[in-house]
Design a protein around this motif. Structure first.
Motif, mmCIF file in Angstrom:
data_model
loop_
_atom_site.group_PDB
_atom_site.id
_atom_site.type_symbol
_atom_site.label_atom_id
_atom_site.label_comp_id
_atom_site.label_asym_id
_atom_site.label_seq_id
_atom_site.Cartn_x
_atom_site.Cartn_y
_atom_site.Cartn_z
ATOM 1 N N HIS A 260 7.129 80.714 33.414
ATOM 2 C CA HIS A 260 5.715 80.214 33.010
ATOM 3 C C HIS A 260 6.107 79.421 31.873
ATOM 4 C CE1 HIS A 260 4.821 83.841 35.151
ATOM 5 N NE2 HIS A 260 3.689 83.287 35.292
ATOM 6 N N VAL A 261 5.031 78.458 31.465
ATOM 7 C CA VAL A 261 5.343 77.572 30.574
ATOM 8 C C VAL A 261 4.891 78.544 29.108
ATOM 9 C CG1 VAL A 261 4.195 75.732 29.266
ATOM 10 C CG2 VAL A 261 4.448 75.772 31.872
ATOM 11 N N SER B 101 3.750 75.306 23.871
ATOM 12 C CA SER B 101 4.523 74.352 24.585
ATOM 13 C C SER B 101 3.806 72.932 24.136
ATOM 14 C CB SER B 101 4.824 74.328 26.063
ATOM 15 O OG SER B 101 5.159 73.107 26.284
ATOM 16 N N THR C 235 3.982 70.247 25.602
ATOM 17 C CA THR C 235 3.604 69.314 26.808
ATOM 18 C C THR C 235 2.697 70.421 28.055
ATOM 19 O OG1 THR C 235 5.680 70.161 27.948
ATOM 20 C CG2 THR C 235 5.805 68.107 26.627
ATOM 21 N N HIS C 236 2.978 71.714 27.807
ATOM 22 C CA HIS C 236 2.333 72.602 28.608
ATOM 23 C C HIS C 236 2.732 72.397 30.074
ATOM 24 C CE1 HIS C 236 -0.365 73.732 25.358
ATOM 25 N NE2 HIS C 236 -0.636 72.589 25.057
ATOM 26 N N SER C 237 4.136 71.967 30.332
ATOM 27 C CA SER C 237 4.547 72.140 31.541
ATOM 28 C C SER C 237 6.061 72.326 31.553
ATOM 29 C CB SER C 237 4.413 70.397 32.438
ATOM 30 O OG SER C 237 5.086 69.699 31.346
ATOM 31 N N LEU C 238 6.504 72.734 32.719
ATOM 32 C CA LEU C 238 7.988 73.106 32.931
ATOM 33 C C LEU C 238 8.661 71.727 33.230
ATOM 34 C CD1 LEU C 238 7.641 76.403 34.666
ATOM 35 C CD2 LEU C 238 8.234 76.343 32.494
ATOM 36 N N PRO C 239 9.919 71.714 32.843
ATOM 37 C CA PRO C 239 10.916 70.714 33.144
ATOM 38 C C PRO C 239 11.151 70.511 34.790
ATOM 39 C CG PRO C 239 12.252 72.107 31.919
ATOM 40 C CD PRO C 239 10.570 72.724 31.969
ATOM 41 N N GLU C 240 11.177 69.590 35.500
ATOM 42 C CA GLU C 240 11.411 69.685 36.902
ATOM 43 C C GLU C 240 12.749 70.306 37.313
ATOM 44 O OE1 GLU C 240 11.021 66.319 35.322
ATOM 45 O OE2 GLU C 240 8.989 66.592 35.382
ATOM 46 N N TYR D 202 15.966 67.867 32.169
ATOM 47 C CA TYR D 202 15.814 68.456 30.571
ATOM 48 C C TYR D 202 17.023 67.799 30.057
ATOM 49 C CZ TYR D 202 16.779 71.512 27.041
ATOM 50 O OH TYR D 202 17.400 71.859 25.527
#
Length: 121
Positions: free
Chosen positions: A32-33, A37, A39-44, A49
C-alpha cells in the motif's frame, strides 16, 4: 520470605482483556502507498525506483560486478555530484552565520573544567 510468597499469591494483573484471543483469518499483505507519500503511488518496479534513487551518488550506473571491476575501483568523484537540495546543508559550517557554532569564552571553559565550582567561588 513467607510474606513475599503470600503477597505474590494474591497478585492480580491490573490489565484485563475482554473476550478470547483470536487471530485474524485473512490478512492483506499487498503493498500500500504510505499516507504521507508525496506521489500517492507505488513504483512500477524496483528497477524503475533504482533508476531515480540516489545514495552517495547516482545508483543508475553500470554495476561494477557486471563489468568485472572491483568495489572501490572508481573514485567517488566519478560517481557523480552529490549536492544538497535547496534549504538543506551537509555541514553546520555551511549554515548562515547566526546558526553556526559559537566560540567558547574563557569563563565558560573554566566553568566546565572545574565542574561549575568556579562560578560559586
Amino acid at each position: 520470605m513467607n510474606a513475599t510468597k503470600q503477597l505474590l499469591a494474591q497478585r492480580q494483573p491490573m490489565i484485563k482483556f475482554l473476550g478470547k484471543r483470536t487471530v485474524p483469518s485473512k490478512i492483506d499483505h499487498t503493498p500500500h502507498v504510505h499516507p504521507a507519500s508525496p506521489t500517492h503511488s507505488l513504483p512500477e518496479s524496483f528497477a524503475s525506483y533504482r533508476q531515480k534513487a540516489q545514495q552517495h551518488g547516482p545508483l543508475n550506473q553500470q554495476s561494477q560486478y557486471s563489468t568485472g571491476g572491483l568495489i572501490g575501483g572508481h573514485s567517488g568523484a566519478s560517481l557523480g555530484p552529490v549536492e544538497a537540495g535547496k534549504g538543506l546543508y551537509f555541514d553546520r559550517a555551511e549554515l548562515p552565520q547566526r546558526f553556526q557554532r559559537l566560540a567558547w569564552t574563557q569563563a565558560e571553559i573554566e566553568a566546565v573544567e572545574s565542574g561549575g565550582a568556579s562560578l560559586h567561588a
